[in-house]
Design an enzyme around this catalytic site. Structure first.
Site, PDB file in Angstrom:
ATOM      1  N   TYR A  99      -3.909 -19.133  30.588  1.00 40.61           N
ATOM      2  CA  TYR A  99      -4.460 -17.626  30.395  1.00 40.61           C
ATOM      3  C   TYR A  99      -5.298 -17.505  29.235  1.00 40.61           C
ATOM      4  O   TYR A  99      -5.891 -16.379  28.999  1.00 40.61           O
ATOM      5  CB  TYR A  99      -3.187 -16.844  30.298  1.00 40.61           C
ATOM      6  CG  TYR A  99      -2.232 -17.190  29.173  1.00 40.61           C
ATOM      7  CD1 TYR A  99      -2.479 -16.768  27.908  1.00 40.61           C
ATOM      8  CD2 TYR A  99      -1.017 -17.778  29.372  1.00 40.61           C
ATOM      9  CE1 TYR A  99      -1.421 -17.001  26.647  1.00 40.61           C
ATOM     10  CE2 TYR A  99      -0.186 -18.233  28.212  1.00 40.61           C
ATOM     11  CZ  TYR A  99      -0.498 -17.733  26.977  1.00 40.61           C
ATOM     12  OH  TYR A  99       0.329 -18.329  26.151  1.00 40.61           O
ATOM     13  N   HIS A 119       2.666 -19.839  22.914  1.00 41.88           N
ATOM     14  CA  HIS A 119       3.733 -18.699  22.554  1.00 41.88           C
ATOM     15  C   HIS A 119       5.237 -19.474  22.167  1.00 41.88           C
ATOM     16  O   HIS A 119       5.873 -19.175  20.982  1.00 41.88           O
ATOM     17  CB  HIS A 119       4.071 -17.787  23.913  1.00 41.88           C
ATOM     18  CG  HIS A 119       5.357 -17.033  23.612  1.00 41.88           C
ATOM     19  ND1 HIS A 119       5.571 -16.081  22.974  1.00 41.88           N
ATOM     20  CD2 HIS A 119       6.666 -16.926  24.321  1.00 41.88           C
ATOM     21  CE1 HIS A 119       6.691 -15.346  23.200  1.00 41.88           C
ATOM     22  NE2 HIS A 119       7.365 -15.996  23.922  1.00 41.88           N
ATOM     23  N   ARG A 174      -2.576 -16.117  17.290  1.00 39.19           N
ATOM     24  CA  ARG A 174      -1.502 -16.797  17.471  1.00 39.19           C
ATOM     25  C   ARG A 174      -2.479 -18.185  18.095  1.00 39.19           C
ATOM     26  O   ARG A 174      -2.769 -18.243  19.032  1.00 39.19           O
ATOM     27  CB  ARG A 174      -0.462 -16.570  18.659  1.00 39.19           C
ATOM     28  CG  ARG A 174       0.141 -17.645  19.282  1.00 39.19           C
ATOM     29  CD  ARG A 174       1.434 -17.406  20.225  1.00 39.19           C
ATOM     30  NE  ARG A 174       1.233 -16.473  21.217  1.00 39.19           N
ATOM     31  CZ  ARG A 174       0.731 -16.877  22.252  1.00 39.19           C
ATOM     32  NH1 ARG A 174       0.312 -18.221  22.787  1.00 39.19           N
ATOM     33  NH2 ARG A 174       0.923 -16.205  23.251  1.00 39.19           N
TER      34      ARG A 174
HETATM   35  C1  LIG Z   1      13.070  -6.939  26.082  1.00 42.58           C
HETATM   36  C2  LIG Z   1      12.418  -8.347  26.201  1.00 42.58           C
HETATM   37  N1  LIG Z   1      11.662  -8.297  27.496  1.00 42.58           N
HETATM   38  C3  LIG Z   1      10.982  -9.405  27.681  1.00 42.58           C
HETATM   39  C4  LIG Z   1      11.084 -10.412  26.641  1.00 42.58           C
HETATM   40  C5  LIG Z   1      10.425 -12.051  26.917  1.00 42.58           C
HETATM   41  N2  LIG Z   1       9.243 -12.111  25.983  1.00 42.58           N
HETATM   42  C6  LIG Z   1       9.722 -13.042  24.819  1.00 42.58           C
HETATM   43  S1  LIG Z   1       8.411 -13.045  23.951  1.00 42.58           S
HETATM   44  C7  LIG Z   1       7.496 -11.829  24.622  1.00 42.58           C
HETATM   45  C8  LIG Z   1       6.231 -11.588  24.256  1.00 42.58           C
HETATM   46  C9  LIG Z   1       6.136 -10.787  22.929  1.00 42.58           C
HETATM   47  O1  LIG Z   1       4.966 -10.428  22.548  1.00 42.58           O
HETATM   48  P1  LIG Z   1       4.725  -9.888  21.162  1.00 42.58           P
HETATM   49  O2  LIG Z   1       5.576  -8.546  21.085  1.00 42.58           O
HETATM   50  O3  LIG Z   1       3.267  -9.642  20.977  1.00 42.58           O
HETATM   51  O4  LIG Z   1       5.344 -10.889  19.980  1.00 42.58           O
HETATM   52  P2  LIG Z   1       4.665 -12.237  19.801  1.00 42.58           P
HETATM   53  O5  LIG Z   1       5.562 -13.279  20.630  1.00 42.58           O
HETATM   54  O6  LIG Z   1       3.365 -12.424  20.199  1.00 42.58           O
HETATM   55  O7  LIG Z   1       4.762 -12.687  18.435  1.00 42.58           O
HETATM   56  C10 LIG Z   1       8.308 -11.570  26.005  1.00 42.58           C
HETATM   57  C11 LIG Z   1       7.525 -10.815  26.857  1.00 42.58           C
HETATM   58  C12 LIG Z   1      12.129 -10.427  25.582  1.00 42.58           C
HETATM   59  N3  LIG Z   1      12.057 -11.289  24.796  1.00 42.58           N
HETATM   60  N4  LIG Z   1      12.756  -9.003  25.255  1.00 42.58           N
END
Ligand SMILES: Cc1ncc(C[n+]2csc(CCOP(=O)(O)OP(=O)(O)O)c2C)c(N)n1
Lengths: 389, 336
Positions: free
Chosen positions: A288, A279, A275
């Site tokens: 970070y 985010h 990425r």
């Molecule tokens: C159940 C849940 N817990 C926490 C979140 C908050 N949250 C949104 S995106 C994210 C990170 C997700 O990372 P990843 O699965 O690697 O996908 P990326 O965003 O990198 O595409 C978090 C912790 C959420 N949306 N849903």
């Protein structure tokens, strides 16, 4: 708790099966970062039909979705969108897989797969509805065979598996494809989805984009082994591909789809990418993330890589580049127009679609609220934004 | 006294708890390097180390479930759920394990777990980021559910929650995170008003207005707007949602004869219904009018462009006050 100062997921991870975020030798690659075409005894087969024209069109797709992404980010900065999750750097993963799908396959994705939605033919205004705050869902899932993007991390993998079980029951040869991130692999839902998929040999493809970060958390916090290897424990065959290599992604996806169509059950694909942006537009990755890491990955950019291949083939003409740029600009401005001219939702819309049939319980609240709005002299509710006070 | 935002006040309270008790450990997604998506845990990992402020993998059931194990082992886990809408994957651990272990073990096992949940709307977020899930938890015996409405409380109540031997859900009104207020960091949480007590914020004679969390400020604004019209409202900040401290509410309603309860959560099965019923039982002969609820609607939390219609605002609360007082209001002339 551990007395090790690095703590769980800290830097000193034991070297069990390589670095989960790294690019080990088993990483499938068909285009080197330099643009050189690497031939592969098994996987060339899956992209043997890709003509130069098709390569150019993949180049166009990737350029367009990057442009869409940049435009949406700008729209957010200009206050036209409430939030946007950038896909910058993940173009090859999304286009390579998205263009491998058949129209009757069904996608269950996370919030970041806007490039996949583009491949499914989403209306660009629909793409922005949710992010503008104008609607709960942007499109009719059955219109483009893609579910409403999922925010609850990993929940969609179960939906895909269930859909795949339905396909199986129906005796069809479509496939359910689910997209999720590296962080998602830690959620119970994703693990349970793999249990079901394996148990029932459901025609589902688990497409995990390992972009190395779950907001601020590095992939090594989620796993001490390569994510692809997790699938083995569920009895699901895995593939680990260079996610910045559009041909490799396409080949792996085609193989997985073919396996599913022919009754071979689920496949787990780990697309190793990065990425490049924050985010979401609300995030500040400088808190970070190391700038050097970003630079390293910039050198593996998926679009310049394909451009490199086209160049080596002598087909990256100025004319092609202009044409692609024009297309990207046109798509972006169409999207911008759709965004800024989107009709505003009306207050009473909040009561719509809670149930499929009306009920007096909610109708009473609705009726009372309409009366309340009417006290301001405007039944459609040009009330002040007092609620948010 | 210092001026602190809610977020900084909670941070200061967490810091105090980490300093005072080596058994306190923080667990959650992004709470370390990033300091949490709202920066509530900012700097704590740096100062207390990765074994006390733990960035966890993305798994809410695991976060709460491992907190149960830590509590068995004598720790006091403080869990951060990133947003209200992400608590549901942990729901089973909270309602089936955290809430019941003390009872199931006949008091042998303590579950001093604090679960911090940023809750409520009004910040223009996408779905799952603005929910008010408190009623699911107030319905589960064995859990304490509290919420805070000013930085001073944010600071002391988090410490009380962590020090409490029962599990506590600590709901943080996220749209107030950046609001500032006076905080006296020298206050000893042991001698401060206990977290399970309600607080009367204004002295009023005409109507009792019960609020909690993000709506306390709105309720106070409504009270001062009403005062301009000569209506005197007694605002009560409930603070504890389970158990509810009814005595101040009862005393107030005996005086005013009228009750309005407001919350962001949907109306049906919400805390407002519980308060209205309990007060009706206790104050039936003192009530001059039926209790009034001014709440969110029975709809999924709406998209951000329209969230202000769902959230009770000052004018909707005043309309409710008018209903309680029998003054002209939006429902005048309607039967039932
Ligand atoms: C159940 C849940 N817990 C926490 C979140 C908050 N949250 C949104 S995106 C994210 C990170 C997700 O990372 P990843 O699965 O690697 O996908 P990326 O965003 O990198 O595409 C978090 C912790 C959420 N949306 N849903």
């Amino acid at each position: 708790m551990s007395t090790d100062e690095t703590g769980p997921g800290g830097a000193q991870t034991p070297d069990i099966a390589g670095n989960p975020g790294g690019t080990g030798p088993d990483l499938l690659q068909l285009i080197a970062p330099s643009g050189e075409r690497i031939s592969h005894p098994e996987f060339d087969f899956w992209v043997r039909d890709i003509t130069d024209d098709q390569l150019c069109s993949l180049f166009e797709d990737m350029t367009v979705i990057r442009r869409i992404d940049v435009e949406a980010t700008a729209l957010q900065r200009q206050g036209e969108l409430a939030l946007w999750p950038p896909l910058l750097g993940q173009e090859a993963a999304q286009i390579g897989s998205g263009r491998a799908l058949r129209a009757d396959d069904f996608v269950f994705s996370s919030y970041r797969e806007n490039g996949v939605a583009y491949c499914r033919g989403v209306d660009l205004t629909d793409l922005l509805r949710v992010w503008r705050g104008n609607a709960s869902g942007g499109w009719d899932p059955y219109g483009i065979n893609m579910a409403t993007p999922q925010i609850i991390i990993g929940a969609q993998t179960l939906h895909a598996t269930g859909y795949a079980m339905g396909i199986q029951n129906d005796g069809a040869d479509a496939v359910a494809v689910t997209y999720f991130g590296d962080g998602a692999t830690s959620e119970g839902d994703v693990n349970e989805a793999m249990v079901f998929a394996a148990s029932f040999q459901a025609p589902v493809v688990f497409f995990c984009t390992n972009n190395h970060w779950a907001i601020s958390e590095p992939v090594r916090l989620q796993s001490h082994i390569q994510l692809a290897d997790r699938a083995c424990g569920f009895g699901i065959p895995n593939l680990r591909v260079d996610g910045n290599d559009v041909l490799a992604v396409m080949a792996a996806t085609r193989l997985a789809l073919d396996r599913a169509r022919r009754g071979g059950g689920p496949t787990f694909i780990e697309a190793v990418s990065y990425r490049m942006g924050p985010h979401t537009t609300a995030d500040d990755p400088t808190r970070y993330r190391d700038a050097n890491e970003l630079e390293d990955w910039a050198a593996k950019d998926p679009i310049s890589r394909l451009a490199g291949l086209l160049d080596r083939k002598g087909i990256l003409t100025a004319e092609l580049q202009q044409q692609v740029k024009d297309k990207a600009d046109a798509v972006a401005s169409e999207m911008r127009r759709g965004c800024t001219t989107m009709p505003e939702p009306r207050p009473m819309d909040i009561f719509k679609h809670v149930y499929s049939t009306p009920n007096s319980w909610l109708e009473r609240q609705q009726d009372h609220y309409a009366r309340y709005l009417a006290t301001f002299g405007d039944p459609d509710g040009a009330v002040s934004k007092e609620g948010a006070r | 006294m210092t001026q602190l935002t809610f977020a900084r006040a909670i941070n200061a309270g967490l810091r105090k708890s980490l300093e005072n008790d080596s058994k306190v450990v923080l667990l959650g997604e992004d709470i370390g390097t990033l300091g949490g998506v709202f920066r509530v845990t900012d700097g704590l990992q740096k100062d207390f180390g990765k074994h006390r402020v733990v960035d966890t993998p993305l798994a809410e059931s695991a976060i709460v479930g491992t907190a149960v194990g830590l509590a068995y082992r004598g720790y006091r886990p403080v869990v951060e759920i990133q947003f209200d809408g992400f608590i549901y994957p942990a729901f089973d651990q909270i309602v089936s394990q955290v809430a019941k272990l003390h009872y199931r073990t006949r008091g042998a096992v303590r579950m001093p777990i604090t679960i911090r949940v940023p809750f409520g709307g009004g910040i223009g977020s996408p779905e799952h980021h603005s929910e008010s899930p408190e009623a699911y938890f107030t319905h589960t015996s064995g859990l304490r559910v509290v919420t805070v409405a000013n930085p001073q409380d944010a600071y002391t109540v988090i410490q009380q929650a962590i020090a409490c031997d029962d599990p506590v859900l600590y709901f943080e009104p996220k749209r107030r995170y950046h609001d500032k207020g006076e905080v006296d960091e020298s206050v000893d949480p042991r001698s401060a008003l206990p977290m399970d007590k309600a607080r009367v914020l204004t002295d009023g004679r005409d109507v009792t207005l019960v609020a909690y969390g993000p709506l306390v400020k709105t309720a106070l604004d409504a009270a001062s707007a009403a005062a301009d019209e000569g209506i005197s409202i007694e605002v009560i900040d409930l603070r504890s949602l389970a158990p509810v401290d009814y005595e101040p509410v009862v005393a107030s309603v005996r005086k005013t004869g009228r009750l309005v309860v407001t919350h962001e959560a949907a109306q049906s099965g919400g805390l407002g219904a519980e308060v209205a019923a309990s007060i009706t039982e206790r104050c039936f002969y003192h009530l001059e009018a039926a209790p009034v609820r001014v709440t969110g609607f029975d709809i999924p939390y709406p998209y951000s462009k329209l969230e202000m219609h769902h959230l009770p605002g000052l004018d909707r609360i005043l309309d409710g006050v008018d209903r309680a007082l029998g003054r002209p209001n939006s429902l005048s002339g309607l039967e039932g």
